[in-house]
Design a protein around this motif. Structure first.
Motif: not given
Lengths: 416, 469
Positions: A122-149
């Motif tokens: 059993e593993r706990w995880q923190c997850g974040a998703e952006i649903v509805g955006s195809a922009r590369p910027l959405a991927d960059v935002e997620l990577i930046a958010l994870a690195l911020d955390v």
């Protein structure tokens, strides 16, 4: 003593929970600050949510906890959630369809069988998703958010690895494989088995040089991708491959602009078939802290229409091993009675309540036998009819007398 | 040093006995006529043998009750499909008892490959005695949505009207029905020698292994294409005809004759079908009949595959213990095949009631209670309700009396008179249920008024038949 804990399960002790809650707090507050909203999906889901091509690999599916529910006479199985992304996509389709983009995050447990029992099942995880955006910027935002955390948690030395499922899929498509063969080769490549692709290259010798370079030399910039693109575009351009490479380059360029270092490692992303674009993973000391990627095919596969999506998850168990500081609330005041009888009990509770109101964590003494770590010890003395309080400050060694609960609070002071 | 060997009953019993004889191990009491479950071997004094249903053998070996076992490889794979880390090692293919496992479909469904099923929106149903292998098959072939019906038997009778696919074993002696088409070969099986992993690692088993390996010959060959019996290319009842009639299931095995007698008294006659024995005719218009295992009937009624079935109270109760809100009800008790479902212990055990068992566990003299039963769900509920904690369930597939006392502490078993149990040195400590044959149906009944009328007339006829008895 014989352990009665299930094999492959883990107890979280008070210190573990303090770390866990600290990580959860940092993750939640970061996500809220970036405009994400929290969700929680059920622990039980139908197995069929995870079985289609394009969801989990057969290897992962062979390790899920599936069973018949109490009303499972239809023969359809349910499963203990083996992954957070697929249930989040289902939640989006059933409840938030039309919201573009939906920024969602969750802190959830996932269950996967692990043979030795040394790793937690059993593993706990923190997850974040952006649903509805195809922009590369959405991927960059997620990577930046994870690195911020990770940065806010004080975890240093994290290495970001990037791959791209679209690039791999385009290369496999050029080899003339069937869709089943492509899916199998895709999984083997993501599992780090680059030999499998090299074996297939015989069918398309024109790709040999570029593919060899792709596996043998890991890149560190968008320039590396542009070099490969130039090689792979010959002898004839491939629009699908070009589109994937351009997407990969756009993300890499943006990350460089944000001063995030990365390594382009095509074999990253084991276990998930649902990725269609960028795949990223965070490594520390050779171990994976988490990762994610773009999964534009998943929402359509689950019947939610052509909705692109992207997300990541961080493993809380791994983060717990690396955080250096966390907030731990320990009671700072001990209230004890030196007067026998129950008549003074309400008074002890009143003093404790007033101190808590002033911001202190207060413990009523239920029979400590040895020394304690409390900074203040409030002792109720005298008699029930005429009580008084001795307030000892262990930091300074001073003790002051107080005649009322209000005076006790004054002596201890407000919690800073 | 005692060496423990688990031996199969049923189809592998005779060739396994022959193999052991060839290896110089003459076993007394290892034959179909014997009532003993513990054959004796004078040629190897340290050898303890016990006879099990072959499906139980991989489990008994995996949990370490036996060092070695002989069973069909398909049962080993069935265990490993769900529990890949089971402590069972496949030692040697013994070369006899060959069969092939196929996923089959009905010719009338017009499927020639799995591709159509892979993308189908609705669930693909698979009936099988090998539910774990069936699930593994569905996952490996990436069926988008599937459901598995775990069965006690007669899987080939399910397609097309009750399942899209069946995973069945086929051997030269048991060709496929002519209307079944193999879609995929899943496994080639034959008798297999298996060992408990720790025994293999740390014990010297060579005295027995050397003898067995010296006489067993393995001939490797590819699987042969599935053989099909001659006959019509469609089952006796089409899917459309089945769906538009009242669907009645009758039991096979030892419940068949009393069921037919009960129906005869009600003026209902069943006509044998030599081509398709699983789908006999019936004298009542508007009714289609299928012959399946009584154990499997409640689930098939619950999931809407059957309107009526003649089974036993015991199997209905076992189903309801597993699925308490299942939409199945008992319509009518039929009075035949009366048995008691009882809790049984070894005569040597100092307990006479469930309370005594509980006390024994609380005293610490018994660390963990092993409860064996074919009625897994009844046994589980019984142990729970009686607070027999801690307990471990040992599912069995027959020859259950053999489990006590070495391999289980309590047995939940049915008995008519209790004599067989007493002959095996066992004693009854509790009666859980009295069971007779019964007619069951869905809680809401069929959809149409005409079908409901057919059901009512059948029930009335059965009631009258019993009243005249």
């Amino acid at each position: 003593m014989e352990t009665q804990r299930c094999k492959g399960s883990r107890d979280l002790l008070p210190e573990d929970m303090a770390k866990f809650r600290h990580i959860e707090h940092v993750f939640r507050s970061s996500c809220l600050g970036w405009g994400y909203e929290e969700i929680r999906t059920p622990t039980l889901e139908y197995l069929h949510l995870f079985t289609s091509v394009g969801t989990l690999t057969p290897e992962m599916l062979s390790r899920v906890y599936s069973f018949l529910d109490w009303d499972g006479w239809s023969g359809e199985r349910v499963v203990l959630r083996p992954d957070g992304t697929i249930p989040a996509a289902r939640l989006y389709i059933e409840n938030l369809a039309g919201v573009r983009p939906a920024r969602l995050f969750y802190v959830e447990n996932v269950f996967t069988f692990e043979e030795t029992g040394r790793e937690s099942r059993e593993r706990w995880q923190c997850g974040a998703e952006i649903v509805g955006s195809a922009r590369p910027l959405a991927d960059v935002e997620l990577i930046a958010l994870a690195l911020d955390v990770l940065d806010k948690l004080g975890i240093q030395g994290v290495r970001l690895h990037l791959s791209h499922a679209g690039v791999i899929a385009s290369l496999l498509a050029r080899l003339g494989l069937t869709s089943a063969e492509q899916a199998e080769a895709f999984n083997r490549i993501l599992a780090g088995n680059s030999e499998s692709l090299r074996d297939l290259i015989g069918a398309a010798p024109q790709l040999k040089d570029a593919v060899s370079l792709l596996f043998e030399v890991k890149g560190e910039s968008a320039g590396y991708l542009r070099n490969l693109q130039a090689l792979l575009g010959r002898p004839s351009p491939d629009p699908d491959l070009d589109a994937s490479m351009n997407d990969f380059i756009a993300i890499a360029d943006s990350l460089t602009g944000l001063r995030h270092e990365y390594e382009i490692d095509i074999a990253t992303g084991k276990g998930f078939e649902y990725y269609t674009g960028i795949i990223f993973r965070f490594y520390l000391d050779g171990r994976v802290l988490g990762g994610g990627g773009r999964y534009d095919g998943l929402v359509p596969l689950l019947g939610g229409g052509a909705v692109p999506a992207s997300g990541f998850a961080l493993r809380i168990d791994r983060l717990m091993e690396h955080i250096a500081a966390w907030e731990e609330v320990k009671p700072s005041v001990l209230v004890r009675s030196e007067v026998d009888g129950t008549a003074v009990v309400p008074l002890c509770f009143e003093v404790a309540a007033l101190l808590r109101k002033a911001g202190h964590a207060v413990e009523l003494d239920q029979g400590y036998t040895g020394p304690t770590a409390h900074r203040w010890v409030v002792s109720l003395q005298g008699t029930a009819a005429s009580p008084r309080f001795a307030v000892a400050d262990r930091a300074s060694g001073a003790t002051v007398q107080a005649d009322s609960p209000a005076q006790v609070v004054e002596a201890v002071g407000k919690c800073s | 040093m005692q060496l423990k060997l688990a031996l199969p009953k049923g189809r592998l019993m005779a060739p396994t006995g022959e193999l052991l004889r060839s290896a110089g191990l003459e076993l007394t009491g290892y034959d179909e006529q014997s009532r003993s479950y513990r054959p004796q071997c004078r040629d190897m004094p340290g050898l303890f043998t016990k006879v099990f249903h072959e499906k139980d053998i991989p489990i008994q070996v995996a949990i370490g009750n036996y060092d070695l076992g002989i069973c069909g490889r398909e049962w080993v794979e069935e265990l490993l499909a769900k529990y890949p880390s089971s402590a069972v090692v496949k030692v040697r293919d013994l070369g006899y008892g060959r069969s092939d496992l196929y996923v089959v479909t009905s010719r009338s469904d017009g499927l020639s490959t799995l591709d159509v099923l892979r993308t189908r929106a609705g669930a693909v149903s698979i009936a099988s005695e090998y539910p774990n292998l069936a699930e593994q098959f569905a996952l490996r072939h990436r069926l988008k949505r599937f459901k598995v019906f775990p069965l006690w038997g007669s899987a080939a009778a399910y397609p097309p009207e009750n399942a899209d696919l069946a995973l069945v074993a086929q051997s030269p002696d048991t060709p496929l029905y002519p209307w079944l088409v193999p879609l995929s070969h899943v496994l080639r099986s034959s008798a297999c020698l298996v060992a408990h992993r720790n025994s293999w690692r740390s014990r010297d088993l060579s005295c027995l292994l050397a003898r067995l390996c010296a006489v067993s010959s393995v001939t490797e060959s590819d699987h042969t294409p599935a053989g099909r019996a001659d006959g019509p290319g469609t089952p006796a009842v089409s899917r459309a005809a089945w769906d538009s009639s009242v669907r009645l299931a009758l039991p096979d095995g030892h419940q068949r004759e009393p069921t037919l007698a009960c129906l005869r008294k009600a003026g209902i006659h069943i006509r044998d079908n030599s081509v398709d024995p699983g789908r006999p005719g019936i004298s009542v218009p508007g009714v289609s009949v299928k012959v399946i295992r009584p154990q499997d009937m409640p689930l098939q009624v619950a999931n809407g595959n059957l309107d009526l079935a003649i089974t036993g109270d015991d199997w209905l109760y076992d189903h309801l213990c597993r699925f308490p809100t299942s939409p199945v009800r008992k319509i009518l008790g039929l009075g035949f095949g009366r048995v008691r479902v009882v809790a049984v212990v070894s005569g040597e055990m100092p307990v006479d009631s469930p309370q005594d068992l509980r006390d024994l566990l609380r005293s610490g003299r018994l660390g963990r209670l092993r409860v064996a039963s074919e009625y897994c769900n009844i046994a589980d509920k019984y142990a729970r309700d009686n607070h027999l904690s801690p307990y471990r369930l040992v599912p069995t597939w027959g020859a259950s009396e053999a489990f006590l006392p070495e391999d289980a502490d309590v047995l939940i078993e049915n008995t008519q008179t209790g004599r067989t149990l007493a002959q095996h040195g066992l004693k009854i400590i509790d009666t859980i249920l009295e069971s007779t044959g019964c007619l069951i149906g869905g809680t809401t009944g069929p959809d149409t008024a005409s079908a409901r009328e057919v059901v009512d007339s059948l029930v009335r006829a059965l009631e009258q038949g019993m009243a005249e008895d």
